[in-house]
Design a protein around this motif. Sequence first.
Motif, PDB file in Angstrom:
ATOM      1  N   THR A   1      58.371   0.317   1.443  1.00  0.00           N
ATOM      2  CA  THR A   1      57.965   0.666   2.803  1.00  0.00           C
ATOM      3  C   THR A   1      59.091   1.371   3.544  1.00  0.00           C
TER       4      THR A   1
ATOM      5  N   ASP B   1      60.891  -5.076   2.344  1.00  0.00           N
ATOM      6  CA  ASP B   1      60.032  -4.308   1.448  1.00  0.00           C
ATOM      7  C   ASP B   1      60.621  -2.906   1.280  1.00  0.00           C
TER       8      ASP B   1
ATOM      9  N   ASP C   1      67.359 -13.226  -3.131  1.00  0.00           N
ATOM     10  CA  ASP C   1      66.606 -12.575  -2.053  1.00  0.00           C
ATOM     11  C   ASP C   1      67.378 -11.361  -1.537  1.00  0.00           C
TER      12      ASP C   1
ATOM     13  N   ARG D   1      67.614  -9.222   6.875  1.00  0.00           N
ATOM     14  CA  ARG D   1      66.918 -10.513   6.963  1.00  0.00           C
ATOM     15  C   ARG D   1      67.644 -11.453   7.912  1.00  0.00           C
TER      16      ARG D   1
ATOM     17  N   HIS E   1      60.885 -12.022   7.476  1.00  0.00           N
ATOM     18  CA  HIS E   1      60.120 -12.039   6.233  1.00  0.00           C
ATOM     19  C   HIS E   1      60.771 -11.137   5.192  1.00  0.00           C
TER      20      HIS E   1
END
Lengths: 146, 81
Positions: free
Chosen positions: A12, A9, A85, A77, A6
């Motif tokens: 985070t 982030d 992305d 990823r 996913h």
Amino acid sequence: MFLHQHPLDLPTLIASVASDDRGAIASFVGVVRDHHAGRTVLGLEYSAYGPMAEQRCAALVAQAETTWPVRVALAHRIGPLAVGDAAVAVVAAAAHRGPAFDACRWVIEAVKTEVPIWKRERYRDGSEAWVDPTAPAGVHPTGSAT
Amino acid sequence: MTTRTVLLFARYAELLGAASVEVEIAAGATIADLVAALRALPGGASLPANPVVAVAHAKADAATVIPEHAELALLPPLAGG
């Protein structure tokens, strides 16, 4: 877990290594680019040798944290990604900026040479290729025996 | 001879048409012997002469004797990051 299906982030990741005694946080985010070797890239897919990739990422983070007085967060990823992305993120937190920058740079370079992850690019002309930094053209056509 | 499973990834999986293959190797066989067996499989001739082989998640050189039970994998040139 260093491999993620996913979206990454960054806040985070930063929070995971930040603390009151670390006054410097350096980060690197690798993003899917819209071109490679003169061709227009529409997207790509990352695959990995999961258990070895997790183990290598953990070892690189541990090595960085031994070499510099830093805490490091790393995430990569896996699966299909679109242009723009975030593909990989490294965050290094230290008391001062020198080791934070040094560790961040070292980790991303080591990820590229040590972690078993592969990239299949999809181009505007409909073709696809395996990215190979060691090949003269930088890629190998898919489905080809050469 | 023992039958060993070798994991394949990315372009190499595509060349051999499978995510893993089984090969027969003799006791005391080395990584070089394993690569020779893989190159003899259908599609295997397209593999490079000295591909990277991982034994139990660590890169192994050609002269390494293949340990029993360790997971074997053939790694194409890495392209993460």
